[in-house]
Design a protein around this motif. Structure first.
Motif, short mmCIF file in Angstrom:
data_model
loop_
_atom_site.label_atom_id
_atom_site.label_comp_id
_atom_site.label_asym_id
_atom_site.label_seq_id
_atom_site.Cartn_x
_atom_site.Cartn_y
_atom_site.Cartn_z
N CYS A 251 0.84 -1.21 0.00
CA CYS A 251 0.00 0.00 0.00
C CYS A 251 0.87 1.25 0.00
O CYS A 251 0.56 2.22 -0.70
CB CYS A 251 -0.93 0.01 1.20
SG CYS A 251 -2.27 -1.18 1.07
N LEU A 252 1.94 1.24 0.77
CA LEU A 252 2.85 2.39 0.81
C LEU A 252 3.49 2.63 -0.55
O LEU A 252 3.54 3.77 -1.02
CB LEU A 252 3.92 2.17 1.87
CG LEU A 252 4.95 3.27 2.02
CD1 LEU A 252 4.29 4.54 2.55
CD2 LEU A 252 6.07 2.84 2.95
N VAL A 253 3.92 1.57 -1.21
CA VAL A 253 4.52 1.71 -2.54
C VAL A 253 3.47 2.23 -3.53
O VAL A 253 3.78 3.10 -4.36
CB VAL A 253 5.12 0.37 -3.00
CG1 VAL A 253 5.49 0.40 -4.47
CG2 VAL A 253 6.34 0.03 -2.17
N ALA A 254 2.24 1.73 -3.44
CA ALA A 254 1.19 2.18 -4.35
C ALA A 254 0.89 3.66 -4.13
O ALA A 254 0.75 4.42 -5.09
CB ALA A 254 -0.08 1.35 -4.14
N VAL A 255 0.80 4.09 -2.88
CA VAL A 255 0.52 5.50 -2.59
C VAL A 255 1.66 6.38 -3.09
O VAL A 255 1.43 7.42 -3.72
CB VAL A 255 0.27 5.71 -1.08
CG1 VAL A 255 0.33 7.18 -0.72
CG2 VAL A 255 -1.07 5.14 -0.69
N THR B 58 1.13 9.10 -6.23
CA THR B 58 1.12 10.52 -5.87
C THR B 58 2.38 11.25 -6.34
O THR B 58 2.69 12.31 -5.84
CB THR B 58 0.97 10.69 -4.35
OG1 THR B 58 2.04 10.01 -3.70
CG2 THR B 58 -0.35 10.17 -3.87
N VAL B 59 3.08 10.68 -7.31
CA VAL B 59 4.29 11.33 -7.84
C VAL B 59 3.88 12.57 -8.63
O VAL B 59 2.94 12.53 -9.42
CB VAL B 59 5.08 10.36 -8.73
CG1 VAL B 59 6.20 11.07 -9.46
CG2 VAL B 59 5.64 9.22 -7.91
N LEU C 81 -2.90 10.91 3.93
CA LEU C 81 -3.69 9.77 3.46
C LEU C 81 -3.25 8.48 4.12
O LEU C 81 -4.08 7.62 4.43
CB LEU C 81 -3.58 9.65 1.93
CG LEU C 81 -4.32 10.73 1.15
CD1 LEU C 81 -4.00 10.62 -0.34
CD2 LEU C 81 -5.81 10.60 1.37
N ILE C 82 -1.95 8.34 4.37
CA ILE C 82 -1.45 7.16 5.07
C ILE C 82 -2.00 7.14 6.50
O ILE C 82 -2.47 6.10 6.99
CB ILE C 82 0.09 7.12 5.06
CG1 ILE C 82 0.59 6.85 3.63
CG2 ILE C 82 0.62 6.06 6.02
CD1 ILE C 82 2.07 7.05 3.46
N LEU C 83 -1.96 8.28 7.17
CA LEU C 83 -2.52 8.35 8.53
C LEU C 83 -4.02 8.10 8.53
O LEU C 83 -4.56 7.47 9.45
CB LEU C 83 -2.22 9.71 9.16
CG LEU C 83 -0.81 9.89 9.71
CD1 LEU C 83 -0.63 11.32 10.19
CD2 LEU C 83 -0.55 8.92 10.83
N LEU C 84 -4.70 8.59 7.52
CA LEU C 84 -6.14 8.38 7.40
C LEU C 84 -6.44 6.89 7.28
O LEU C 84 -7.33 6.36 7.96
CB LEU C 84 -6.66 9.14 6.19
CG LEU C 84 -8.14 9.34 6.03
CD1 LEU C 84 -8.69 10.18 7.18
CD2 LEU C 84 -8.42 10.01 4.71
N GLY C 85 -5.70 6.21 6.44
CA GLY C 85 -5.88 4.76 6.30
C GLY C 85 -5.57 4.01 7.58
O GLY C 85 -6.29 3.08 7.97
#
Length: 108
Positions: free
Chosen positions: A23-27, A31-32, A61-65
């Motif tokens: 998920c981190l890699v996808a985000v 978002t580049v 967004l990471i914190l939101l998830g």
């Protein structure tokens, strides 16, 4: 029996770690934002500002998830302290995600 239980726990943790990493890699991939060089110094500062705000939005967004995951796990385990931490993380993720819009509303 004990070794089998240990292997299942390890596999679950490995699957969770892999899911978080994916998920981190996808985000980070989605978002580049390309920073275009410009002759005007103000345009360079604007590009840098947009880049920084896109990074802040990605962190939000990471914190939101993560807040959503914590709230879901708290409902599953009936843990009120985890639930409050999840809602606080969720609220913080929302604030961080919309930082740019909040700042433009404040400054006008």
């Amino acid at each position: 029996m004990k070794n089998d239980l240990h292997n299942r726990r390890f596999e679950r943790r490995a699957q969770r770690a892999y899911a978080v990493f994916a998920c981190l890699v996808a985000v980070l991939t989605l978002t580049v934002m390309h920073a275009m060089a410009a002759d005007d110094p103000l345009a360079v500062v604007d590009n840098l500002s947009e880049f920084v705000f896109s990074l802040i939005r990605a962190i939000g967004l990471i914190l939101l998830g993560w807040g959503i995951v914590q709230v879901g796990l708290s409902f599953q385990s009936h843990d009120p302290s985890q639930r409050s931490n999840g809602f606080l993380t969720l609220a913080g993720g929302i604030v961080i995600t919309f930082t740019k819009e909040i700042l433009t509303l404040i400054t006008g």
